[in-house]
Design an enzyme around this catalytic site. Structure first.
Site, mmCIF file in Angstrom:
data_model
loop_
_atom_site.group_PDB
_atom_site.id
_atom_site.type_symbol
_atom_site.label_atom_id
_atom_site.label_comp_id
_atom_site.label_asym_id
_atom_site.label_seq_id
_atom_site.Cartn_x
_atom_site.Cartn_y
_atom_site.Cartn_z
ATOM 1 N N LYS A 196 41.680 55.300 39.180
ATOM 2 C CA LYS A 196 41.790 53.804 39.051
ATOM 3 C C LYS A 196 40.632 52.976 37.520
ATOM 4 C CE LYS A 196 43.024 49.400 40.863
ATOM 5 N NZ LYS A 196 43.289 48.244 42.192
ATOM 6 N N ARG A 246 47.608 48.366 34.730
ATOM 7 C CA ARG A 246 48.070 47.169 35.232
ATOM 8 C C ARG A 246 47.994 45.755 33.993
ATOM 9 N NH1 ARG A 246 46.573 45.406 39.664
ATOM 10 N NH2 ARG A 246 47.017 43.522 38.892
ATOM 11 N N ASP A 278 39.066 50.227 36.934
ATOM 12 C CA ASP A 278 39.469 48.148 37.140
ATOM 13 C C ASP A 278 38.554 47.654 35.963
ATOM 14 O OD1 ASP A 278 40.402 46.165 38.352
ATOM 15 O OD2 ASP A 278 40.025 46.015 39.822
ATOM 16 N N ASP A 284 47.080 40.959 40.077
ATOM 17 C CA ASP A 284 46.513 41.340 41.700
ATOM 18 C C ASP A 284 48.042 40.822 42.213
ATOM 19 O OD1 ASP A 284 44.514 43.005 40.569
ATOM 20 O OD2 ASP A 284 43.214 41.458 42.097
ATOM 21 N N SER A 343 43.003 49.339 34.231
ATOM 22 C CA SER A 343 43.484 47.510 34.407
ATOM 23 C C SER A 343 43.122 46.646 33.616
ATOM 24 C CB SER A 343 42.766 47.326 35.175
ATOM 25 O OG SER A 343 42.911 47.962 36.885
ATOM 26 N N ASP A 363 40.159 52.481 47.027
ATOM 27 C CA ASP A 363 40.441 51.957 46.194
ATOM 28 C C ASP A 363 39.041 51.255 45.951
ATOM 29 O OD1 ASP A 363 40.530 48.934 44.872
ATOM 30 O OD2 ASP A 363 42.485 49.989 44.481
ATOM 31 N N ASP A 364 38.511 49.949 45.999
ATOM 32 C CA ASP A 364 36.938 49.412 46.224
ATOM 33 C C ASP A 364 36.550 49.801 47.158
ATOM 34 O OD1 ASP A 364 34.389 48.551 44.933
ATOM 35 O OD2 ASP A 364 35.625 46.264 44.053
#
Length: 416
Positions: free
Chosen positions: A158, A217, A160, A221, A192, A81-82
């Site tokens: 993914k 998404r 965002d 969150d 997202s 992830d980030d």
């Protein structure tokens, strides 16, 4: 929504076929492990080397997935992830992994993950910066970043939406779908986009999303708390008429990660999240320390019948069909072979509740004879018709989940 944005959405709907994501992936909800909920942006590897975002963490989780029975059940993605990047792109504009925390590079990490029979996912952001302030993917760098990820052997992205405008998202998410296609590498695509535009039409065009994204998404969150789980279940239930028809093979609503094995859920609540995510045909991405997870939580996450239901090839998302004044809710998901998954969910906080009902009251029709297998206890309940009254005992904040199937003879039973 102003007139300009309405016009843009309408134009995008017209040209959607040109942006189609043609990767053939994720015909059932994807499964794996994702770093964010458990590890967030923990980058102090000097003080906590075993629990920070670095290549060793992802290699360790790949080892656990490969060696502890997860891979064979379908948990095959190891997703970054980030906070994996350096703070600046290189001189050619290419994203760079942090040299101290990922000294071997993402390509080497992907090779390691692949050697374990798994797939590697990575994170980007359709904006000027990621949510934690690392370099974002702008409209000008979409194609470059897609090609970079493909050259590294990445299997999932993914994307965002922090630090982006509605216009940038409306242009950028379809553009990334096209860019991923153009790499020639099948890369699963998690968007997202809807979560940043309220999650609902007319701001969100789910027909377009289903054409360009493998999953998306929709809502807030998830946080490591039961209240967070309930807020997501409420939102999905309240808007199920919009959301439920859009899910299916290759394109899924994503209520976010599984919390099971962390700190915020009780045993009953952990079982409830797993059952509710399964009946919603949700992606199953664990976010916990697989090196230290308890056997009790492993049993929940590795429940074979639960996973079979989640991975049902029809790919139909379930719905809440009943909400009683006694704080009991019932969800039903149609499955292949005329079977169904039924989740009896208690929001009570006092004591176990005896809930009496029938299949007919849960919208079962016809005159079939049914059996039901309790997904957690494996007990089988026989001789059910749509008119048969039965009682289930549901623990507070807990579930009873049944796999219900019509029977003529033993040879017709699913899963045998």
């Amino acid at each position: 929504m102003d007139w300009a944005m309405k016009l843009l959405v309408a134009l995008l709907a017209l040209v959607a076929p040109g942006f189609s994501l043609e990767n053939g992936l994720m015909r059932t909800p994807p499964m794996g492990w994702l770093a964010w909920e458990r590890y967030r942006c923990s980058i102090n590897c000097h003080e906590d080397p075993d629990n920070c975002i670095n290549e060793r963490l992802f290699m360790a989780m790949a080892d656990r997935l490969a060696e502890d029975g997860w891979r064979e059940l379908g948990y095959v993605y190891v997703n970054i992830d980030d906070c994996w990047m350096a703070l600046q792109r290189d001189e050619g504009g290419v994203l760079v992994p942090d040299p101290e925390r990922f000294p071997s590079g993402i390509r080497a990490l992907a090779d390691y993950v692949h050697s374990r029979g798994l797939k590697l996912g990575i994170y980007g952001d359709m904006g000027s910066m990621t949510c934690m302030g690392y370099p974002g993917t702008t409209l000008a760098t979409v194609a470059l970043d897609a090609q970079t990820f493909a050259s590294w052997g990445v299997d999932m992205l993914k994307l965002d939406g922090c630090y982006s405008s509605s216009l940038e998202r409306a242009l950028g998410y379809p553009a990334m779908a096209k860019a991923l296609n153009n790499t020639g590498r099948p890369i699963g695509y998690s968007c997202s986009w809807p979560a940043y535009d309220g999650g609902l039409p007319p701001e969100v065009n789910y027909t377009l999303l289903a054409d360009i994204c493998n999953l998306w998404r929709n809502f807030d969150d998830i946080e490591d708390s039961w209240q967070s789980v309930l807020s997501i279940v409420d939102w999905f239930s309240e808007h199920q008429d919009v959301l439920q028809p859009m899910a299916g093979p290759g394109h899924w609503n994503d209520p976010d990660m599984l919390l099971i094995g962390n700190y915020g859920l009780s045993f009953e609540q952990a079982k409830a999240q797993m059952a509710l995510w399964t009946v919603l045909a949700a992606p199953l991405f664990m976010s916990t320390d697989l090196r230290a997870i308890s056997p009790q939580n492993v049993d929940i996450l590795q429940n074979k019948l639960m996973i079979r239901i989640n991975q049902d090839p029809l790919g139909i998302q379930g719905r809440r069909v009943l909400k009683t004044k006694h704080h009991i809710e019932v969800f039903v998901r149609p499955l292949s072979k005329d079977a169904s998954a039924v989740v009896f969910f208690s929001r009570r906080t006092d004591m176990p509740y005896r809930y009496r009902t029938s299949l007919g009251a849960l919208n079962f029709t016809g005159h079939a004879l049914y059996e039901a297998q309790d997904v957690y206890t494996e007990n089988v309940i026989s001789g059910l018709t749509r008119d048969t009254d039965f009682t289930v005992v549901i623990n507070p904040s807990g579930v009873v989940m049944w796999h219900v199937y019509p029977i003529v003879g033993k040879e017709s039973l699913p899963w045998l």
